[in-house]
Design an enzyme around this catalytic site. Structure first.
Site, mmCIF file in Angstrom:
data_model
loop_
_atom_site.group_PDB
_atom_site.id
_atom_site.type_symbol
_atom_site.label_atom_id
_atom_site.label_comp_id
_atom_site.label_asym_id
_atom_site.label_seq_id
_atom_site.Cartn_x
_atom_site.Cartn_y
_atom_site.Cartn_z
ATOM 1 N N GLY A 1 -8.154 -8.241 -12.081
ATOM 2 C CA GLY A 1 -8.013 -7.861 -13.476
ATOM 3 C C GLY A 1 -9.216 -7.186 -14.103
ATOM 4 N N ARG B 1 14.143 -6.234 -4.821
ATOM 5 C CA ARG B 1 13.179 -5.603 -5.730
ATOM 6 C C ARG B 1 13.823 -5.209 -7.061
ATOM 7 N NH1 ARG B 1 10.254 -0.960 -4.341
ATOM 8 N NH2 ARG B 1 11.644 -0.310 -2.709
ATOM 9 N N MET C 1 0.775 -5.177 -7.371
ATOM 10 C CA MET C 1 1.078 -5.023 -5.945
ATOM 11 C C MET C 1 2.583 -5.044 -5.666
ATOM 12 S SD MET C 1 -1.885 -4.517 -4.851
ATOM 13 C CE MET C 1 -1.698 -4.626 -3.082
ATOM 14 N N ARG C 2 3.325 -4.359 -6.504
ATOM 15 C CA ARG C 2 4.766 -4.245 -6.291
ATOM 16 C C ARG C 2 5.125 -2.769 -6.304
ATOM 17 N NH1 ARG C 2 7.883 -8.345 -4.783
ATOM 18 N NH2 ARG C 2 9.661 -7.518 -5.885
ATOM 19 N N ASN D 1 -0.343 4.466 -13.426
ATOM 20 C CA ASN D 1 -0.977 3.643 -12.389
ATOM 21 C C ASN D 1 -2.380 4.174 -12.145
ATOM 22 O OD1 ASN D 1 -1.153 1.704 -10.222
ATOM 23 N ND2 ASN D 1 -0.937 3.412 -8.791
ATOM 24 N N HIS E 1 -5.190 4.478 -9.145
ATOM 25 C CA HIS E 1 -5.306 4.402 -7.687
ATOM 26 C C HIS E 1 -6.756 4.711 -7.308
ATOM 27 C CE1 HIS E 1 -3.981 4.546 -3.545
ATOM 28 N NE2 HIS E 1 -4.707 5.644 -3.395
ATOM 29 N N GLU F 1 8.153 7.793 -5.357
ATOM 30 C CA GLU F 1 7.344 7.801 -4.134
ATOM 31 C C GLU F 1 5.961 7.221 -4.444
ATOM 32 O OE1 GLU F 1 5.834 10.982 -0.798
ATOM 33 O OE2 GLU F 1 7.157 11.676 -2.388
ATOM 34 N N ASP G 1 2.291 6.375 -5.066
ATOM 35 C CA ASP G 1 1.043 7.122 -5.272
ATOM 36 C C ASP G 1 1.242 8.634 -5.219
ATOM 37 O OD1 ASP G 1 -0.280 4.656 -5.432
ATOM 38 O OD2 ASP G 1 -0.700 4.622 -3.290
ATOM 39 N N GLU H 1 -13.230 3.683 -12.352
ATOM 40 C CA GLU H 1 -11.898 3.310 -12.844
ATOM 41 C C GLU H 1 -11.974 2.749 -14.261
ATOM 42 O OE1 GLU H 1 -9.477 0.893 -10.159
ATOM 43 O OE2 GLU H 1 -10.656 1.597 -8.466
HETATM 44 C C1 GRF Z 1 -8.151 -1.225 -8.417
HETATM 45 O O1 GRF Z 1 -9.020 -0.717 -7.439
HETATM 46 C C2 GRF Z 1 -7.007 -0.281 -8.653
HETATM 47 O O2 GRF Z 1 -7.360 1.060 -8.503
HETATM 48 C C3 GRF Z 1 -6.034 -0.676 -7.589
HETATM 49 O O3 GRF Z 1 -6.134 -2.080 -7.546
HETATM 50 C C4 GRF Z 1 -7.432 -2.480 -7.945
HETATM 51 C C5 GRF Z 1 -7.264 -3.483 -9.042
HETATM 52 O O4 GRF Z 1 -8.489 -4.062 -9.380
HETATM 53 N N1 GRF Z 1 -4.706 -0.170 -7.876
HETATM 54 P P1 GRF Z 1 -8.594 -5.008 -10.665
HETATM 55 O O5 GRF Z 1 -7.579 -6.130 -10.484
HETATM 56 O O6 GRF Z 1 -8.326 -4.173 -11.878
HETATM 57 O O7 GRF Z 1 -9.997 -5.531 -10.604
#
Ligand code: GRF
Length: 203
Positions: free
Chosen positions: A14, A67, A92-93, A109, A111, A145, A147, A176
């Site tokens: 998080g 799903r 993670m889904r 999202n 990535h 699809e 990412d 990020e």
């Molecule tokens: C991040 O690296 C994000 O890009 C990826 O999952 C990770 C999540 O990290 N999709 P956090 O839970 O925000 O620390």
């Protein structure tokens, strides 16, 4: 100022959620985090939300046979908070068409790679192992699809000579935390426009 309600969906630590929460505390921030959803009751992100007084909702994976029924349950759990955007942050889904149909071009999202390179899991490690000299992160609109949806924004970081996969991961994570709040502000301001499959940010 009326602030745009957004939902954050997270399965893990998080830290991106924390960056968004911190940004949303600014008086000029155009969004507020209305709810945090997760598929994992023990996600660190849920504790972070609770500390900040943000409502949380958990839809356990095991409670749903497939799903699509999982996604419908998650949508129903988020609905009372009426989010305008869904922001996936370490969620993670893989989402289904039913999920995307409920929020057309309104699911973001983040990535941890410069897409379209290094899709999928462990993207930072993939980049490190490929020997790239520039790595980074991407915020994109989610499509069916994985990412592969339209890119909204990217940030680059250098790969240093003494990096290992972990030090690179952490440098990307810092990027990020800068990038995602910036993009969620654009989303809340209605500035993310899609033309012919490409995103343009309206002034
Ligand atoms: C991040 O690296 C994000 O890009 C990826 O999952 C990770 C999540 O990290 N999709 P956090 O839970 O925000 O620390």
């Amino acid at each position: 100022m009326t602030r745009t309600p957004v939902a954050v969906l997270a399965s893990g630590t998080g830290t991106n959620l924390r960056a968004l929460i911190e940004d949303s505390a600014a008086p000029d921030c155009p969004y507020r985090i209305a709810v945090v959803g997760s598929d994992r009751a023990n996600a660190g992100a849920l504790a972070i939300a609770t500390e900040s007084g943000i409502p949380t909702t958990v839809v356990p994976r095991r409670a749903h046979p497939d799903r699509e029924s999982f996604d419908r349950a998650m949508l129903a759990a988020l609905a009372p908070y009426a989010p305008d955007w869904l922001c996936l942050a370490g969620y993670m889904r893989l989402v289904t068409p039913a999920f995307l149909a409920a929020y057309p071009n309104r699911v973001l999202n983040i990535h941890p790679a410069l897409l379209p390179a290094f899709r999928g899991l462990h993207a930072q490690r993939q980049a490190f192992e490929a020997g790239v000299k520039i790595a980074g992160c991407t915020v994109h609109l989610v499509s069916e699809e994985t990412d592969a949806g339209p890119i909204v924004a990217q940030a680059a970081v250098q790969v240093l000579a003494d990096d290992d996969a972990e030090s690179l991961r952490l440098r990307i994570l810092d990027a990020e935390h800068e990038l995602y709040p910036r993009v969620v502000r654009w989303a809340a301001q209605g500035r993310i426009r899609l033309h012919g499959g490409r995103v343009a940010i309206a002034p």
